[in-house]
Design a protein around this motif. Structure first.
Motif, PDB file in Angstrom:
ATOM      1  N   ALA A  94      12.479  -9.750  -1.967  1.00  0.00           N
ATOM      2  CA  ALA A  94      12.354  -9.329  -0.570  1.00  0.00           C
ATOM      3  C   ALA A  94      12.307 -10.558   0.335  1.00  0.00           C
ATOM      4  O   ALA A  94      12.891 -10.569   1.421  1.00  0.00           O
ATOM      5  N   GLY A  95      11.640 -11.601  -0.128  1.00  0.00           N
ATOM      6  CA  GLY A  95      11.575 -12.858   0.612  1.00  0.00           C
ATOM      7  C   GLY A  95      12.932 -13.504   0.794  1.00  0.00           C
ATOM      8  O   GLY A  95      13.142 -14.299   1.712  1.00  0.00           O
ATOM      9  N   GLU A  96      13.855 -13.161  -0.086  1.00  0.00           N
ATOM     10  CA  GLU A  96      15.226 -13.675   0.010  1.00  0.00           C
ATOM     11  C   GLU A  96      16.118 -12.731   0.818  1.00  0.00           C
ATOM     12  O   GLU A  96      17.321 -12.937   0.916  1.00  0.00           O
TER      13      GLU A  96
ATOM     14  N   PRO B  52      -5.039   9.469  11.054  1.00  0.00           N
ATOM     15  CA  PRO B  52      -3.751   9.344  10.361  1.00  0.00           C
ATOM     16  C   PRO B  52      -2.651   8.670  11.196  1.00  0.00           C
ATOM     17  O   PRO B  52      -1.876   7.881  10.669  1.00  0.00           O
ATOM     18  N   GLU B  53      -2.589   8.980  12.507  1.00  0.00           N
ATOM     19  CA  GLU B  53      -1.544   8.374  13.344  1.00  0.00           C
ATOM     20  C   GLU B  53      -1.747   6.864  13.451  1.00  0.00           C
ATOM     21  O   GLU B  53      -0.794   6.093  13.357  1.00  0.00           O
ATOM     22  N   ALA B  54      -2.989   6.452  13.656  1.00  0.00           N
ATOM     23  CA  ALA B  54      -3.293   5.019  13.751  1.00  0.00           C
ATOM     24  C   ALA B  54      -3.018   4.335  12.412  1.00  0.00           C
ATOM     25  O   ALA B  54      -2.505   3.212  12.373  1.00  0.00           O
ATOM     26  N   ALA B  55      -3.328   5.016  11.317  1.00  0.00           N
ATOM     27  CA  ALA B  55      -3.085   4.455   9.982  1.00  0.00           C
ATOM     28  C   ALA B  55      -1.583   4.274   9.750  1.00  0.00           C
ATOM     29  O   ALA B  55      -1.156   3.277   9.160  1.00  0.00           O
ATOM     30  N   GLU B  56      -0.779   5.228  10.235  1.00  0.00           N
ATOM     31  CA  GLU B  56       0.681   5.097  10.108  1.00  0.00           C
ATOM     32  C   GLU B  56       1.189   3.903  10.906  1.00  0.00           C
ATOM     33  O   GLU B  56       2.074   3.176  10.445  1.00  0.00           O
ATOM     34  N   ASP B  57       0.634   3.708  12.099  1.00  0.00           N
ATOM     35  CA  ASP B  57       1.029   2.546  12.915  1.00  0.00           C
ATOM     36  C   ASP B  57       0.693   1.243  12.200  1.00  0.00           C
ATOM     37  O   ASP B  57       1.500   0.306  12.179  1.00  0.00           O
ATOM     38  N   VAL B  58      -0.497   1.183  11.624  1.00  0.00           N
ATOM     39  CA  VAL B  58      -0.907  -0.024  10.892  1.00  0.00           C
ATOM     40  C   VAL B  58       0.010  -0.228   9.692  1.00  0.00           C
ATOM     41  O   VAL B  58       0.441  -1.351   9.419  1.00  0.00           O
ATOM     42  N   LEU B  59       0.323   0.854   8.986  1.00  0.00           N
ATOM     43  CA  LEU B  59       1.211   0.756   7.829  1.00  0.00           C
ATOM     44  C   LEU B  59       2.556   0.165   8.230  1.00  0.00           C
ATOM     45  O   LEU B  59       3.078  -0.732   7.552  1.00  0.00           O
ATOM     46  N   GLN B  60       3.095   0.621   9.350  1.00  0.00           N
ATOM     47  CA  GLN B  60       4.372   0.085   9.830  1.00  0.00           C
ATOM     48  C   GLN B  60       4.222  -1.411  10.151  1.00  0.00           C
ATOM     49  O   GLN B  60       5.071  -2.214   9.768  1.00  0.00           O
ATOM     50  N   ASP B  61       3.142  -1.780  10.844  1.00  0.00           N
ATOM     51  CA  ASP B  61       2.909  -3.195  11.177  1.00  0.00           C
ATOM     52  C   ASP B  61       2.811  -4.043   9.914  1.00  0.00           C
ATOM     53  O   ASP B  61       3.331  -5.156   9.859  1.00  0.00           O
ATOM     54  N   VAL B  62       2.137  -3.508   8.897  1.00  0.00           N
ATOM     55  CA  VAL B  62       1.960  -4.257   7.653  1.00  0.00           C
ATOM     56  C   VAL B  62       3.308  -4.475   6.968  1.00  0.00           C
ATOM     57  O   VAL B  62       3.601  -5.591   6.517  1.00  0.00           O
ATOM     58  N   PHE B  63       4.142  -3.455   6.919  1.00  0.00           N
ATOM     59  CA  PHE B  63       5.437  -3.630   6.247  1.00  0.00           C
ATOM     60  C   PHE B  63       6.378  -4.541   7.031  1.00  0.00           C
ATOM     61  O   PHE B  63       7.156  -5.279   6.429  1.00  0.00           O
ATOM     62  N   VAL B  64       6.250  -4.542   8.339  1.00  0.00           N
ATOM     63  CA  VAL B  64       7.016  -5.521   9.126  1.00  0.00           C
ATOM     64  C   VAL B  64       6.532  -6.926   8.762  1.00  0.00           C
ATOM     65  O   VAL B  64       7.337  -7.839   8.542  1.00  0.00           O
ATOM     66  N   ALA B  65       5.203  -7.091   8.681  1.00  0.00           N
ATOM     67  CA  ALA B  65       4.645  -8.403   8.332  1.00  0.00           C
ATOM     68  C   ALA B  65       5.038  -8.811   6.907  1.00  0.00           C
ATOM     69  O   ALA B  65       5.336  -9.984   6.650  1.00  0.00           O
ATOM     70  N   ILE B  66       5.039  -7.861   5.982  1.00  0.00           N
ATOM     71  CA  ILE B  66       5.442  -8.173   4.607  1.00  0.00           C
ATOM     72  C   ILE B  66       6.886  -8.659   4.600  1.00  0.00           C
ATOM     73  O   ILE B  66       7.213  -9.657   3.953  1.00  0.00           O
ATOM     74  N   TRP B  67       7.757  -7.963   5.314  1.00  0.00           N
ATOM     75  CA  TRP B  67       9.168  -8.360   5.363  1.00  0.00           C
ATOM     76  C   TRP B  67       9.298  -9.772   5.921  1.00  0.00           C
ATOM     77  O   TRP B  67      10.032 -10.593   5.400  1.00  0.00           O
ATOM     78  N   GLU B  68       8.553 -10.040   7.010  1.00  0.00           N
ATOM     79  CA  GLU B  68       8.647 -11.353   7.652  1.00  0.00           C
ATOM     80  C   GLU B  68       7.989 -12.463   6.828  1.00  0.00           C
ATOM     81  O   GLU B  68       8.444 -13.598   6.831  1.00  0.00           O
ATOM     82  N   LYS B  69       6.889 -12.123   6.133  1.00  0.00           N
ATOM     83  CA  LYS B  69       6.108 -13.151   5.441  1.00  0.00           C
ATOM     84  C   LYS B  69       6.385 -13.227   3.940  1.00  0.00           C
ATOM     85  O   LYS B  69       5.817 -14.081   3.261  1.00  0.00           O
ATOM     86  N   ALA B  70       7.235 -12.365   3.437  1.00  0.00           N
ATOM     87  CA  ALA B  70       7.546 -12.378   2.004  1.00  0.00           C
ATOM     88  C   ALA B  70       8.004 -13.749   1.518  1.00  0.00           C
ATOM     89  O   ALA B  70       7.623 -14.166   0.419  1.00  0.00           O
ATOM     90  N   PRO B  71       8.787 -14.503   2.303  1.00  0.00           N
ATOM     91  CA  PRO B  71       9.188 -15.834   1.826  1.00  0.00           C
ATOM     92  C   PRO B  71       8.000 -16.781   1.639  1.00  0.00           C
ATOM     93  O   PRO B  71       8.086 -17.747   0.883  1.00  0.00           O
ATOM     94  N   LEU B  72       6.887 -16.496   2.296  1.00  0.00           N
ATOM     95  CA  LEU B  72       5.703 -17.360   2.212  1.00  0.00           C
ATOM     96  C   LEU B  72       4.755 -16.945   1.086  1.00  0.00           C
ATOM     97  O   LEU B  72       3.794 -17.653   0.807  1.00  0.00           O
TER      98      LEU B  72
END
Length: 187
Positions: free
Chosen positions: A18-20, A48-68
């Motif tokens: 994913a980092g690549e 649940p709605e707030a948890a879904e928002d956080v989940l989306q933020d986390v996966f965006v961060a994972i995508w961006e930070k996976a190389p690190l």
């Protein structure tokens, strides 16, 4: 493809891929982690709605930070759960601050309404403040709106705007000083 690898090794492999930029590996991470991460956010937030928002933020961060990601520092799931808890707690703090700001505004409004000031005067003051906000430069206005109207922390604003935290703090401070100057000149 990697059926012979134990879970931890497979997750490390998927994180590296994913980092690549491998979307398929990222999707597999999502399938593996989303349930646990959603539960983690839901436990902190209770919404649940707030948890879904956080989940989306986390996966965006994972995508961006996976190389690190560094497998020497821990398993991918542990890293993702920790990130989720931090983001959920930040969101909870932001909501609490936002609620406190609304309470303070309501309290000040009641004080103004309870005094001899009539409604026209209150409306005039509101107009002056709105005009002053519009006179700020775009960067100051954006940072102040995110802080005071969206309830984001300065760290969240820095992350959202991809700016250093010190820059955001200075921008908000200078903007608030400018607002005070503009408003006091009119009142």
């Amino acid at each position: 493809m990697n059926a012979g690898k134990p879970d931890a090794e497979l997750e490390i492999f998927l994180m590296q891929r994913a980092g690549e930029g491998d979307r398929g590996s990222f999707e597999q991470l999502y399938e593996r982690f989303s349930g646990v991460l959603f539960s983690t956010a839901l436990n902190v937030l209770g919404n649940p709605e707030a948890a879904e928002d956080v989940l989306q933020d986390v996966f965006v961060a994972i995508w961006e930070k996976a190389p690190l990601y560094d497998s020497e520092r821990g398993k991918p799931l542990t890293w993702a759960v920790t990130m989720t808890r931090h983001k959920a707690i930040d969101r909870l703090r932001s909501q609490l601050r936002k609620g406190a700001l609304h309470e303070r505004v309501e309290k000040e409004t009641k004080i103004l309404e309870g005094s001899s000031t009539d409604e026209v005067d209150v409306a005039e003051k509101s107009r002056i403040v709105r005009e002053a906000v519009l006179k700020l430069n775009a960067r100051q206005r954006e940072a102040i709106e995110l802080a005071y109207f969206s309830g984001l922390t300065q760290a969240q604003i820095a992350e959202k705007l991809k700016e250093p935290l010190g820059t955001i703090k200075a921008r908000i401070r200078r903007g608030m000083l400018r607002l005070r100057e503009l408003v006091s000149a009119k009142l």
